[in-house]
Design an enzyme around this catalytic site. Structure first.
Site, PDB file in Angstrom:
ATOM      1  N   MET A 257       9.809  -6.980  -5.590  1.00 43.46           N
ATOM      2  CA  MET A 257       9.152  -5.811  -5.281  1.00 43.46           C
ATOM      3  C   MET A 257       9.963  -5.129  -3.901  1.00 43.46           C
ATOM      4  SD  MET A 257       4.921  -5.899  -5.583  1.00 43.46           S
ATOM      5  CE  MET A 257       4.239  -5.717  -7.086  1.00 43.46           C
TER       6      MET A 257
ATOM      7  N   GLU B  11      13.234  -4.241  -7.559  1.00 46.27           N
ATOM      8  CA  GLU B  11      12.815  -3.150  -8.576  1.00 46.27           C
ATOM      9  C   GLU B  11      13.174  -1.806  -8.614  1.00 46.27           C
ATOM     10  OE1 GLU B  11       8.369  -3.058  -7.615  1.00 46.27           O
ATOM     11  OE2 GLU B  11       8.746  -2.059  -5.858  1.00 46.27           O
TER      12      GLU B  11
ATOM     13  N   ARG C 175      10.172  -1.273  -3.558  1.00 41.73           N
ATOM     14  CA  ARG C 175      10.292   0.136  -3.949  1.00 41.73           C
ATOM     15  C   ARG C 175      11.790   0.366  -3.445  1.00 41.73           C
ATOM     16  NH1 ARG C 175       4.983   1.994  -2.075  1.00 41.73           N
ATOM     17  NH2 ARG C 175       3.941   1.983  -3.892  1.00 41.73           N
TER      18      ARG C 175
ATOM     19  N   LEU D  69       2.553 -11.844  -7.698  1.00 45.19           N
ATOM     20  CA  LEU D  69       2.423 -13.297  -7.056  1.00 45.19           C
ATOM     21  C   LEU D  69       3.213 -13.083  -5.598  1.00 45.19           C
ATOM     22  CD1 LEU D  69       3.727 -15.100 -10.281  1.00 45.19           C
ATOM     23  CD2 LEU D  69       1.348 -14.922  -9.343  1.00 45.19           C
ATOM     24  N   GLN D  70       4.073 -12.302  -5.520  1.00 44.00           N
ATOM     25  CA  GLN D  70       4.680 -12.276  -4.156  1.00 44.00           C
ATOM     26  C   GLN D  70       3.986 -11.809  -3.221  1.00 44.00           C
ATOM     27  OE1 GLN D  70       8.377  -9.644  -4.817  1.00 44.00           O
ATOM     28  NE2 GLN D  70       7.121  -9.135  -6.524  1.00 44.00           N
TER      29      GLN D  70
ATOM     30  N   THR E 285       2.727  -4.424   5.137  1.00 43.39           N
ATOM     31  CA  THR E 285       3.628  -4.236   3.910  1.00 43.39           C
ATOM     32  C   THR E 285       4.460  -5.429   3.638  1.00 43.39           C
ATOM     33  OG1 THR E 285       4.919  -2.791   2.620  1.00 43.39           O
ATOM     34  CG2 THR E 285       5.139  -2.348   4.729  1.00 43.39           C
TER      35      THR E 285
ATOM     36  N   GLY F  45      -0.867  -1.508  -0.821  1.00 39.93           N
ATOM     37  CA  GLY F  45      -0.706  -2.860  -1.701  1.00 39.93           C
ATOM     38  C   GLY F  45      -1.006  -4.027  -0.600  1.00 39.93           C
TER      39      GLY F  45
ATOM     40  N   ASP G  57       6.530  -4.836   1.984  1.00 42.72           N
ATOM     41  CA  ASP G  57       8.286  -4.405   1.749  1.00 42.72           C
ATOM     42  C   ASP G  57       9.091  -4.387   3.207  1.00 42.72           C
ATOM     43  OD1 ASP G  57       7.030  -3.662  -0.796  1.00 42.72           O
ATOM     44  OD2 ASP G  57       6.864  -1.374  -0.401  1.00 42.72           O
TER      45      ASP G  57
END
Ligand code: F6P
Length: 412
Positions: free
Chosen positions: A191, A248, A193, A303-304, A143, A14, A145
């Protein structure tokens, strides 16, 4: 001094708002270190297998282009979510990769990606050692994340956190303005995960003039929908607008993703990750039904991770630094490693590039520690906020043309 041979760089997984700043760091350092050609693989290792690559000197012509690249979101070279098969499953793929690397006279292979992408660096560096190939393989962390092990944080996280906290402030104001004589519940879906780093960053919206989100739910803590309903109804007795941030990836105590309660998507990527979307929509519909109040679901979605107009200067600079550090490490003989960011001090915030064995990083997920989430699992603690705050500092103003940010575009 004889010119060094060539280097190749790819982007995978991503994208983030600063992934191209790492690419710029790789390019600039490789040139400074005397590499002959700097190739960019198109769409990561997947495109490389189809012999898709460019000589980056045909794309980057000046320091101005480097600056533009640093301000360009998404993967400039294109990305992929491609899992290399294990060596024994498909040795031909490895033979093909190494024959292309030999043909291009590649000395170092740099891959900018997250934990799945580090699996590629791990497998290729292992293969090279076993088969006696001389190429060096280095990973550059990336990432939104922030779930990579052994690095204090990942490039991309700070900018996404800054955008998310800013949007949270804006959403809170929007909802407040419309909640005269009526109740309003807004659910924001973030987001990340299985890691709640980004969702927790909504807490930064709490400032002198903003109350911040009312509740924050991370995937690290099982989500109890009835307790959630009770929290919301209690809050609505005291205030007319509430804003809730949910990851999410929140799951019910039996391990079901909340987004799958309403069906969700069946899509699963090459690494077995389900597509997670629809959590906020599900909860907004649930609360509308249970409370009878107006609800709204805000899914920040792509968008983020693409909001380069809101990038953090700290993040852009660190992304550039780790790209350059990977080239230096490869040039000095390292392989099978990933560059990490070490936090040197908090006040003033300072960081430096370090390096770790990629085997300890690939396919691992670094989650938010349980003691950085409140006991009842509905907010993050001050320690969490202290950790994220330095990473969102400073701006990196876009180059505006006719009122819009300008980007560097790949030309073929
Ligand atoms: O890997 C980063 C990430 O942004 C995750 O937070 C998210 O679940 C995933 O990518 C979404 O990926 P895609 O856009 O491929 O569906």
């Amino acid at each position: 001094m004889a010119k060094k041979r060539n280097i190749i760089v790819g982007q995978s997984g991503g994208p983030t708002a600063v992934i191209n700043s790492s690419l710029a760091g790789v390019y600039k350092t490789a040139k400074e270190r005397g590499f002959h050609k700097v190739y960019g693989m198109l769409h990561g290792i997947e495109g490389f297998l189809d012999e898709m690559y460019v000589d980056l000197s045909t794309q980057i012509h000046s320091d101005m282009d480097i600056e533009l690249l640093k301000r360009t979101p998404s993967a400039f070279l294109g990305s992929c979510r491609y899992k290399l098969p294990d060596i024994h499953e498909n040795p031909e793929i490895y033979e093909k990769i190494f024959s292309i690397l030999d043909k291009l006279q590649i000395e170092a292979f740099i891959y900018i990606g997250g934990n799945d992408s580090m699996d590629t660096i791990k497998k290729l560096s292992d293969y090279a050692i076993v088969k006696g190939h001389s190429q060096k393989f280095l990973g550059v962390p990336k990432t939104i994340d922030n779930d990579l092990a052994l690095t204090d944080h990942t490039p991309g996280f700070g900018s996404a956190a800054k955008y998310i906290a800013t949007s949270t402030k804006e959403v809170i104001r929007d909802a407040m303005g419309l909640s005269y004589k009526r109740k309003m519940i807004t659910i924001m879906e973030i987001m990340g995960r299985n890691a709640g780093w980004l969702t927790g960053a909504t807490a930064l919206a709490k400032t002198e003039e903003c109350c911040g989100p009312d509740l924050i739910y991370l995937p690290e803590v099982p989500f109890d929908i009835e307790k959630f309903l009770k929290k919301c109804t209690d809050l609505l007795k005291k205030k007319s607008s509430i804003v809730v941030a949910v990851s999410e990836g929140i799951k019910t105590p039996d391990g079901t993703y909340v987004c799958q309660l309403s069906g969700g998507s069946d899509y699963v990527d090459a690494f077995g990750h389900a597509q997670l979307a629809g959590t906020a929509a599900y909860l907004a519909a649930y609360l509308a039904d249970k409370t009878g109040h107006k609800t709204r679901a805000v899914e920040l979605s792509t968008l983020q991770r693409s909001a380069s107009h809101m990038a953090s200067r700290v993040d852009i600079n660190e992304a550039f630094m780790v790209g350059g550090a990977a080239v230096e490490a490869a040039d000095e003989g390292d392989t099978g490693k990933m560059v990490v960011i070490d936090r040197v001090s908090d006040d003033p915030y300072m960081s430096a590039a370090g390096i770790y064995d990629v085997h300890k990083i690939a396919n691992n997920e670094k989650l938010v520690p349980r003691n950085w989430v409140t006991r009842d699992g509905s907010y993050v603690t001050q320690d969490f906020i202290n950790y994220v705050e330095p990473l969102i500092q400073g701006d990196y103003q876009p180059f505006m043309v006719n009122g819009l940010p300008q980007h560097l575009v790949l030309r073929r």
